[in-house]
Design a protein around this motif. Structure first.
Motif, PDB file in Angstrom:
ATOM      1  N   ILE A  18      36.056 -27.446  22.160  1.00 48.47           N
ATOM      2  CA  ILE A  18      36.134 -26.640  23.378  1.00 48.47           C
ATOM      3  C   ILE A  18      34.832 -26.839  24.131  1.00 48.47           C
ATOM      4  O   ILE A  18      33.763 -26.527  23.615  1.00 48.47           O
ATOM      5  CB  ILE A  18      36.355 -25.151  23.051  1.00 48.47           C
ATOM      6  N   THR A  23      34.865 -26.127  17.644  1.00 48.92           N
ATOM      7  CA  THR A  23      34.980 -24.702  17.356  1.00 48.92           C
ATOM      8  C   THR A  23      35.953 -24.514  16.193  1.00 48.92           C
ATOM      9  O   THR A  23      37.091 -24.960  16.257  1.00 48.92           O
ATOM     10  CB  THR A  23      35.468 -23.940  18.609  1.00 48.92           C
ATOM     11  N   ASN A  71      39.921 -13.926  18.290  1.00 52.04           N
ATOM     12  CA  ASN A  71      39.475 -15.314  18.443  1.00 52.04           C
ATOM     13  C   ASN A  71      40.178 -15.931  19.653  1.00 52.04           C
ATOM     14  O   ASN A  71      40.886 -16.923  19.536  1.00 52.04           O
ATOM     15  CB  ASN A  71      39.782 -16.095  17.155  1.00 52.04           C
ATOM     16  N   ASP A  72      39.991 -15.314  20.819  1.00 50.17           N
ATOM     17  CA  ASP A  72      40.702 -15.705  22.029  1.00 50.17           C
ATOM     18  C   ASP A  72      40.364 -17.104  22.522  1.00 50.17           C
ATOM     19  O   ASP A  72      41.206 -17.770  23.100  1.00 50.17           O
ATOM     20  CB  ASP A  72      40.417 -14.706  23.158  1.00 50.17           C
ATOM     21  N   THR A  73      39.150 -17.578  22.326  1.00 53.42           N
ATOM     22  CA  THR A  73      38.735 -18.870  22.857  1.00 53.42           C
ATOM     23  C   THR A  73      39.558 -20.007  22.264  1.00 53.42           C
ATOM     24  O   THR A  73      40.083 -20.848  22.985  1.00 53.42           O
ATOM     25  CB  THR A  73      37.239 -19.110  22.577  1.00 53.42           C
ATOM     26  N   ALA A  76      43.369 -19.589  23.161  1.00 49.70           N
ATOM     27  CA  ALA A  76      43.604 -19.948  24.559  1.00 49.70           C
ATOM     28  C   ALA A  76      43.578 -21.468  24.751  1.00 49.70           C
ATOM     29  O   ALA A  76      44.385 -22.022  25.500  1.00 49.70           O
ATOM     30  CB  ALA A  76      42.578 -19.284  25.466  1.00 49.70           C
ATOM     31  N   ALA A  77      42.668 -22.158  24.070  1.00 51.00           N
ATOM     32  CA  ALA A  77      42.594 -23.622  24.190  1.00 51.00           C
ATOM     33  C   ALA A  77      43.852 -24.283  23.642  1.00 51.00           C
ATOM     34  O   ALA A  77      44.396 -25.209  24.254  1.00 51.00           O
ATOM     35  CB  ALA A  77      41.360 -24.145  23.459  1.00 51.00           C
TER      36      ALA A  77
END
Length: 141
Positions: A18, A23, A71-73, A76-77
């Motif tokens: 990311i 990540t 753990n939205d990042t 979302a990816a």
């Protein structure tokens, strides 16, 4: 007979890149990285045995995650890559993170994103991906 090195899967890690930063998928429960080489049939009439040439190689994989709303990042990816048709770079570290340890890297399209829930079970997300080029094997610095 020589001894073989056995690695516990509990130390392995999967990362998604990311913003050029790998990540970690912290809620990963399992993963698979698959390679297949096709063959080209060049058999001729009048022969008993088939004959083949090596064909192209393809790669795909999957990972299963426990749904983690904090753990939205990463979520979302993965979701964006699925719905937008964009590539993600996956990093698979079979022996975990550390200097000199093996890392496989693959740019891929997310081809499956399935969320499931059942009684007496955690909410899970199954992610499938199709390679968009070669797997690169390297060692971590």
């Amino acid at each position: 007979m020589s001894d073989i090195t056995k690695l516990p899967a509990k130390n392995s890690e999967v990362f998604v890149e990311i913003g050029n930063t790998p990540t970690k998928l912290v809620s990963c429960t399992d993963w698979a990285l698959n390679c297949t080489r096709n063959t080209i049939d060049v058999s001729t009439i009048g022969t008993e045995w088939k004959e083949y040439l090596p064909g192209q190689i393809s790669a795909d994989g999957s990972t299963n995650l426990i749904f983690d709303p904090t753990n939205d990042t990463v979520a979302a990816a993965i979701e964006s890559a699925m719905f937008d048709g964009t590539r993600l770079k996956f990093h698979v570290r079979p022996a975990g993170t550390g200097t000199g340890k093996v890392e496989y890297t693959l740019e891929a399209y997310v081809t499956g994103w399935n969320t499931t829930a059942a009684t007496e079970d955690a909410i899970k997300v199954a992610v499938a991906f199709q390679g968009a080029g070669p797997i690169t094997k390297g060692t971590q610095a």
